[in-house]
Design an enzyme around this catalytic site. Structure first.
Site, PDB file in Angstrom:
ATOM      1  N   LYS A  67      38.899  39.398  38.350  1.00 25.28           N
ATOM      2  CA  LYS A  67      39.823  40.133  39.222  1.00 25.28           C
ATOM      3  C   LYS A  67      39.974  41.565  38.727  1.00 25.28           C
ATOM      4  CE  LYS A  67      44.271  40.243  38.723  1.00 25.28           C
ATOM      5  NZ  LYS A  67      45.737  40.002  38.696  1.00 25.28           N
ATOM      6  N   SER A  68      40.146  41.725  37.426  1.00 22.46           N
ATOM      7  CA  SER A  68      40.374  43.056  36.864  1.00 22.46           C
ATOM      8  C   SER A  68      39.190  43.979  37.139  1.00 22.46           C
ATOM      9  CB  SER A  68      40.613  42.951  35.358  1.00 22.46           C
ATOM     10  OG  SER A  68      41.762  42.183  35.086  1.00 22.46           O
ATOM     11  N   ARG A 103      39.097  47.129  40.117  1.00 25.85           N
ATOM     12  CA  ARG A 103      38.785  48.459  39.594  1.00 25.85           C
ATOM     13  C   ARG A 103      37.500  48.985  40.221  1.00 25.85           C
ATOM     14  NH1 ARG A 103      41.839  46.014  35.832  1.00 25.85           N
ATOM     15  NH2 ARG A 103      42.987  47.222  34.257  1.00 25.85           N
ATOM     16  N   ASP A 131      43.917  38.344  46.073  1.00 27.26           N
ATOM     17  CA  ASP A 131      44.114  39.670  45.479  1.00 27.26           C
ATOM     18  C   ASP A 131      43.009  40.642  45.868  1.00 27.26           C
ATOM     19  OD1 ASP A 131      46.441  38.854  44.280  1.00 27.26           O
ATOM     20  OD2 ASP A 131      45.883  39.577  42.286  1.00 27.26           O
ATOM     21  N   ASN A 161      51.332  39.955  47.002  1.00 24.54           N
ATOM     22  CA  ASN A 161      51.863  39.812  45.647  1.00 24.54           C
ATOM     23  C   ASN A 161      50.876  40.338  44.613  1.00 24.54           C
ATOM     24  OD1 ASN A 161      54.081  39.083  44.102  1.00 24.54           O
ATOM     25  ND2 ASN A 161      53.348  37.013  43.710  1.00 24.54           N
ATOM     26  N   ARG A 166      59.549  44.314  41.382  1.00 20.19           N
ATOM     27  CA  ARG A 166      58.779  44.649  40.178  1.00 20.19           C
ATOM     28  C   ARG A 166      58.810  46.166  39.949  1.00 20.19           C
ATOM     29  NH1 ARG A 166      53.238  41.189  40.416  1.00 20.19           N
ATOM     30  NH2 ARG A 166      53.085  41.992  38.287  1.00 20.19           N
ATOM     31  N   GLN A 218      48.415  48.786  33.273  1.00 23.60           N
ATOM     32  CA  GLN A 218      47.917  49.087  34.610  1.00 23.60           C
ATOM     33  C   GLN A 218      48.419  50.443  35.107  1.00 23.60           C
ATOM     34  OE1 GLN A 218      48.667  45.871  37.337  1.00 23.60           O
ATOM     35  NE2 GLN A 218      47.407  44.429  36.203  1.00 23.60           N
ATOM     36  N   LYS A 269      56.045  39.875  35.506  1.00 24.59           N
ATOM     37  CA  LYS A 269      54.877  39.488  36.308  1.00 24.59           C
ATOM     38  C   LYS A 269      55.323  38.877  37.638  1.00 24.59           C
ATOM     39  CE  LYS A 269      51.628  40.551  33.241  1.00 24.59           C
ATOM     40  NZ  LYS A 269      50.491  41.453  33.522  1.00 24.59           N
ATOM     41  N   ARG A 296      49.075  31.692  37.757  1.00 24.62           N
ATOM     42  CA  ARG A 296      48.792  31.386  36.344  1.00 24.62           C
ATOM     43  C   ARG A 296      49.717  30.299  35.791  1.00 24.62           C
ATOM     44  NH1 ARG A 296      44.626  34.218  35.492  1.00 24.62           N
ATOM     45  NH2 ARG A 296      44.452  36.363  36.202  1.00 24.62           N
ATOM     46  N   LYS A 325      45.429  33.105  44.828  1.00 21.46           N
ATOM     47  CA  LYS A 325      45.600  34.521  44.484  1.00 21.46           C
ATOM     48  C   LYS A 325      44.408  35.050  43.704  1.00 21.46           C
ATOM     49  CE  LYS A 325      49.149  37.645  42.674  1.00 21.46           C
ATOM     50  NZ  LYS A 325      48.367  38.517  41.807  1.00 21.46           N
TER      51      LYS A 325
END
Length: 429
Positions: A26-27, A31, A53, A95, A125, A174, A343, A390, A415
């Protein structure tokens, strides 16, 4: 009110054994999607993450006028050199915290009004440090409810001035990554001064490494200083690694139930920070080997307690470490977890409550959680996930050995890992 779906996990009576492939990172995917959109020309991303996501990120970029074509397991993204659609835009980001942070910075490059919003939890958040930093760099941005949280309103002229920017490193890496991802597209570049401590630094380094793949050089003259000058972002043909955070939850099954699990698309020299979770698994007593066929985690004995361990650098994978600690006789005190309070839910509080409901002895503080492991005391319980992927995935390890573990809202894993429960069953011998 609709009743939430429940998934009853059946223990792995003969251990956990599997040879599987997991979703792309995902990261890296999010990116790379943004950098491809900022490049001049067409980039191809192979084996990227297909999940809620990444779909949110793609949809937002397309809404901003970026052409994205999916062919087989590859995406082709045609960037316009940081030139986005100029009409007013509404970007719904669900989210997806990563997408919210990155697109908050990128929206400063839009000529027009952009409103970023998401689910109710996203609107709780805080993102104030990033907002302040962007204002310093010339972006006109406001929190709609004046509370430093989304929804956000950005009024842009198509450029970000850039310049000197000071930002805390204590809340989220982030925020720093968001600034670096757009830094090469600013008029004057960005000279970033970070107020220590710097949390989740491996994620920041991953951003720097990925920028280099796109031809962008980030200078680091001092530990807490980063400089990025205006420079072109070049298109790439890139293979996305398997997600290291997702791998943590799969490998944890082998440690909990004993067995041997190989993840084929988990590389030896990963640039993802959560790859360090393999060292935590070794500390539990697992054997880790990496070959051309992937990375294998093997467990033959009972998990060993961790003692005191700082997992500040791998907060997402740390959730599986906490759950595994409940199966390891002895005390494990896991520190460096301050970011987990902010989170998809307050992950420290939710971990503590769910483990206590399952019979574990757990205490916690602002940035730590302590588990007195004793698997004989564990029993069935309903795991409340709070729509947090998670939380659901980390408690799967408990379900491999404990009768009566029930996961509430199991589909929340979509997600980042839509097929997680299929992989879970594939590892049942």
């Amino acid at each position: 009110m609709t009743a939430k779906k429940l998934l009853v996990l059946q223990p792995f009576l003969e251990g956990a054994f599997g040879n599987v492939q997991i979703p792309g990172s995902k990261s890296l995917t999010n990116r790379a999607l943004l950098l491809s959109a900022l490049a001049v020309g067409t980039s191809t991303l192979h084996h990227g993450l297909e999940s809620d996501d990444s779909e949110v990120m793609q949809a937002a970029l397309q809404n901003l006028g970026i052409d994205i074509i999916k062919t087989g397991d590859a995406w082709q993204i045609t960037g316009q050199g940081a030139k986005f659609a100029t009409s007013d835009k509404e970007l719904y980001l669900g989210n997806a915290g990563t997408a919210m942070r990155f697109l908050t910075a990128a929206s400063g490059l839009v000529k027009g009004r952009v409103r970023l919003h998401g689910k109710a939890r996203m609107h709780e958040r805080p993102i104030g440090d990033l907002l302040h930093a962007l204002r310093t760099l010339g972006v006109v941005i406001e929190s709609e409810n004046k509370n430093d949280c989304p929804p956000l309103i950005i009024e842009g002229d198509g450029e970000i001035d850039g310049g000197v920017c000071k930002i805390s490193g204590a809340i989220s890496s982030q925020f720093l990554s968001a600034l670096l991802l757009v830094g090469a597209c600013t008029r004057d570049g960005i000279r970033l001064s970070i107020t220590p401590p710097l949390v989740s630094e491996p994620y920041l380094q991953m951003t720097i490494d990925l920028l280099k793949c796109f031809g962008v050089i980030v200078e680091r003259p001092a530990e807490y200083e980063l400089n990025i000058i205006p420079q072109p972002i070049t298109p790439v043909d890139l293979q996305i690694e398997g997600d290291a955070s997702a791998a943590a939850h799969v490998f944890a099954l082998a440690v909990a139930a004993k067995g041997e699990i190989t993840i084929r698309n988990f590389p030896k020299n990963s640039i993802q920070g959560d790859a360090a979770f393999l060292q935590v698994l070794q500390r539990f007593g697992a054997t880790v080997t990496t070959t051309s066929g992937g990375t294998c985690v093997q467990m033959t004995g009972e998990p060993q307690a961790l003692g005191t361990i700082d997992l500040e650098h791998i907060p997402d994978a740390a959730l599986s470490a906490v759950v595994l600690a409940a199966l390891a006789n002895g005390t494990s005190r896991i520190t460096g977890l301050s970011t987990l309070r902010h989170k998809e839910c307050d992950r420290i509080a939710v971990l503590e409550a769910n483990l206590q409901n399952a019979g574990a002895t757990v205490t916690s503080g602002a940035d730590w959680i302590e588990v007195c492991g004793d698997r004989k005391k564990l029993h069935g319980a309903t795991i409340t996930t709070h729509d947090d992927h998670r939380i659901a995935m980390s408690f799967a390890a408990l379900g491999t050995v404990c009768e009566g573990i029930v996961i509430e809202d199991p589909d929340c894993v979509a997600k980042t890992f839509p097929h997680f429960w299929e992989i879970f069953e594939a590892c049942r011998k």
